[in-house]
Design an enzyme around this catalytic site. Structure first.
Site, short mmCIF file in Angstrom:
data_model
loop_
_atom_site.label_atom_id
_atom_site.label_comp_id
_atom_site.label_asym_id
_atom_site.label_seq_id
_atom_site.Cartn_x
_atom_site.Cartn_y
_atom_site.Cartn_z
N ALA A 66 0.86 -1.17 0.00
CA ALA A 66 0.00 0.00 0.00
C ALA A 66 0.91 1.23 0.00
O ALA A 66 2.05 1.16 0.44
CB ALA A 66 -0.89 -0.02 1.24
N GLY A 111 0.71 -4.95 1.07
CA GLY A 111 -0.49 -5.02 0.23
C GLY A 111 -0.22 -5.65 -1.13
O GLY A 111 -1.13 -6.22 -1.74
N GLU A 114 -0.47 -9.23 -0.52
CA GLU A 114 -1.88 -9.52 -0.24
C GLU A 114 -2.71 -9.50 -1.53
O GLU A 114 -3.61 -10.32 -1.72
CB GLU A 114 -2.41 -8.50 0.77
N GLU A 134 4.81 -5.09 7.25
CA GLU A 134 4.07 -3.98 7.87
C GLU A 134 4.50 -3.70 9.30
O GLU A 134 4.45 -2.57 9.77
CB GLU A 134 2.56 -4.27 7.86
C1 HXC Z 1 5.09 4.33 -1.37
C2 HXC Z 1 7.06 3.35 -2.07
C3 HXC Z 1 6.68 2.13 -1.48
C4 HXC Z 1 5.41 2.07 -0.83
C5 HXC Z 1 8.63 1.87 -2.39
N1 HXC Z 1 8.26 3.15 -2.62
N2 HXC Z 1 7.68 1.23 -1.70
N3 HXC Z 1 6.27 4.43 -2.01
N4 HXC Z 1 4.66 3.20 -0.79
N5 HXC Z 1 4.95 0.95 -0.28
C6 HXC Z 1 9.03 4.18 -3.33
C7 HXC Z 1 10.19 4.69 -2.51
O1 HXC Z 1 9.78 5.66 -1.59
C8 HXC Z 1 11.07 5.26 -3.59
O2 HXC Z 1 10.56 6.50 -3.99
C9 HXC Z 1 10.84 4.28 -4.76
O3 HXC Z 1 9.62 3.63 -4.49
C10 HXC Z 1 11.94 3.23 -4.86
O4 HXC Z 1 12.05 2.58 -3.62
P1 HXC Z 1 13.44 2.39 -2.84
O5 HXC Z 1 13.13 2.13 -1.43
O6 HXC Z 1 14.37 3.50 -3.16
O7 HXC Z 1 13.99 1.05 -3.55
P2 HXC Z 1 14.97 -0.04 -2.93
O8 HXC Z 1 16.06 0.60 -2.13
O9 HXC Z 1 15.38 -0.92 -4.06
O10 HXC Z 1 14.08 -0.88 -1.91
C11 HXC Z 1 13.01 -1.65 -2.38
C12 HXC Z 1 12.07 -2.05 -1.21
C13 HXC Z 1 11.70 -0.79 -0.41
C14 HXC Z 1 12.80 -3.05 -0.31
C15 HXC Z 1 10.85 -2.75 -1.82
O11 HXC Z 1 11.19 0.18 -1.32
C16 HXC Z 1 10.66 -1.02 0.64
O12 HXC Z 1 10.93 -1.58 1.69
N6 HXC Z 1 9.42 -0.54 0.40
C17 HXC Z 1 8.34 -0.60 1.36
C18 HXC Z 1 7.81 -1.98 1.51
C19 HXC Z 1 6.70 -2.04 2.55
O13 HXC Z 1 6.95 -1.73 3.72
N7 HXC Z 1 5.50 -2.42 2.13
C20 HXC Z 1 4.37 -2.53 3.02
C21 HXC Z 1 3.61 -1.24 3.01
S1 HXC Z 1 2.23 -1.29 4.17
P3 HXC Z 1 11.49 7.83 -4.03
O14 HXC Z 1 10.51 8.91 -4.40
O15 HXC Z 1 12.10 7.95 -2.70
O16 HXC Z 1 12.47 7.50 -5.11
C22 HXC Z 1 1.05 -2.20 3.37
C23 HXC Z 1 -0.26 -2.57 4.02
C24 HXC Z 1 -0.57 -1.85 5.20
O17 HXC Z 1 1.19 -2.58 2.29
C25 HXC Z 1 -1.85 -2.33 5.77
C26 HXC Z 1 -2.11 -1.85 7.16
C27 HXC Z 1 -2.44 -0.37 7.32
#
Ligand code: HXC
Length: 260
Positions: A66, A111, A114, A134
């Site tokens: 998400a 997400g 999911e 998460e």
């Molecule tokens: C918004 C995101 C994002 C996300 C990545 N980006 N994941 N933006 N929401 N979930 C964006 C980053 O901010 C960045 O933008 C660009 O994508 C590239 O990501 P990087 O982190 O620079 O890439 P990398 O170093 O290769 O790392 C990849 C990654 C990491 C390991 C996948 O991006 C990451 O950990 N992302 C988050 C994963 C996560 O936590 N997902 C769960 C979300 S919560 P910029 O603009 O900085 O270049 C969820 C459900 C919640 O899904 C439900 C309960 C409320």
């Protein structure tokens, strides 16, 4: 119609929907959700389309979750009052009765994992990575991940992944029952299209019934599920495609399906 965050394409009876925010690793914003709902409704309502594939654009991600930036602006009351994430279930899991496959081409996190698990099955690139990270954000899965992951891979692995945020690679995901098949990264879409075309070549109502039957295994206990299966089987025997399918087998030719 043009979309902002996804693309759609039809090829014969197969619809491909592609998450298209590669700069944000295809993070699932509310615009993505609204557009996905529209695209899936268009697929469901188009009688010429018989199987769909959902994938992510770019080489890196199916969907990295998400949209964290969007979620960070919201308060608990917003999540509750908007019943945040409810639409995924009603409009995508329940409303799409025709088959669809997730072709996971990279990160499927939070997400994103999911969403992939909402598909009828997952075909994964050998570069795919699955996780429910998460907890690192101070939250927990919110789109069914704690339930579907546990049913797919069992309590031990699901609990470990949810509590540590550890990612599972494609090989482990296949071994654990999360994905149907792992294929070399460069062949992912060809494999997904071939599989989707195979499904699209099946009697369409029988495909829907098979999907409904397998899904019932998630919702019911064994005895009830077996009765559900038997009733659906009995209904299907009244279809024109059942008569045609059996006749075609006996006459050693391909069936010509009517979808009813
Ligand atoms: C918004 C995101 C994002 C996300 C990545 N980006 N994941 N933006 N929401 N979930 C964006 C980053 O901010 C960045 O933008 C660009 O994508 C590239 O990501 P990087 O982190 O620079 O890439 P990398 O170093 O290769 O790392 C990849 C990654 C990491 C390991 C996948 O991006 C990451 O950990 N992302 C988050 C994963 C996560 O936590 N997902 C769960 C979300 S919560 P910029 O603009 O900085 O270049 C969820 C459900 C919640 O899904 C439900 C309960 C409320």
């Amino acid at each position: 119609m043009p979309y902002e965050t996804i693309t759609t394409q039809t090829d014969g009876a197969v619809t491909t929907i592609t998450l298209n925010r590669p700069q944000a690793l295809n993070a699932l914003s509310s615009v993505v959700l609204d557009e996905l709902i529209e695209a899936f409704a268009a697929y469901q309502n188009d009688d010429s389309q018989l199987c769909a594939i959902l994938t992510g654009s770019g080489d890196k991600a199916f969907a990295a979750g998400a949209d964290i930036k969007e979620m960070s602006e919201k308060e608990a009351a917003d999540f509750y009052l908007q019943d945040f994430f409810a639409k995924w279930t009603s409009h995508i899991v329940e409303a799409v009765r025709k088959p669809w496959i997730a072709a996971v081409n990279g990160f499927a996190l939070g997400g994103g994992c999911e969403l992939a698990m909402m598909a009828d099955f997952i075909i994964a690139s050998d570069r795919a990575k699955f996780g429910q990270p998460e907890i690192k954000l101070g939250v927990a899965p919110g789109m069914g991940g704690s339930q579907r992951l546990t049913r797919a891979v069992g309590k031990a692995k699901a609990m470990e992944m949810c509590l540590t945020g550890r990612m599972m690679d494609a090989e482990e995901a296949e071994r654990s029952g999360l994905v149907a098949r792992v294929v070399p990264h460069d062949t992912l879409m060809d494999e997904a299209r071939t599989t989707a075309a195979t499904i699209a070549g099946m009697p369409p109502m029988a495909a829907m019934v098979n999907k409904e039957m397998v899904n019932a295994a998630y919702e019911t206990f064994l005895g009830q599920g077996v009765i559900h299966e038997r009733r659906l089987f009995q209904i299907l025997t009244a279809s024109e495609d059942k008569a045609e399918g059996m006749k075609a087998f006996i006459e050693k030719r391909d069936g010509q399906w009517k979808g009813r």
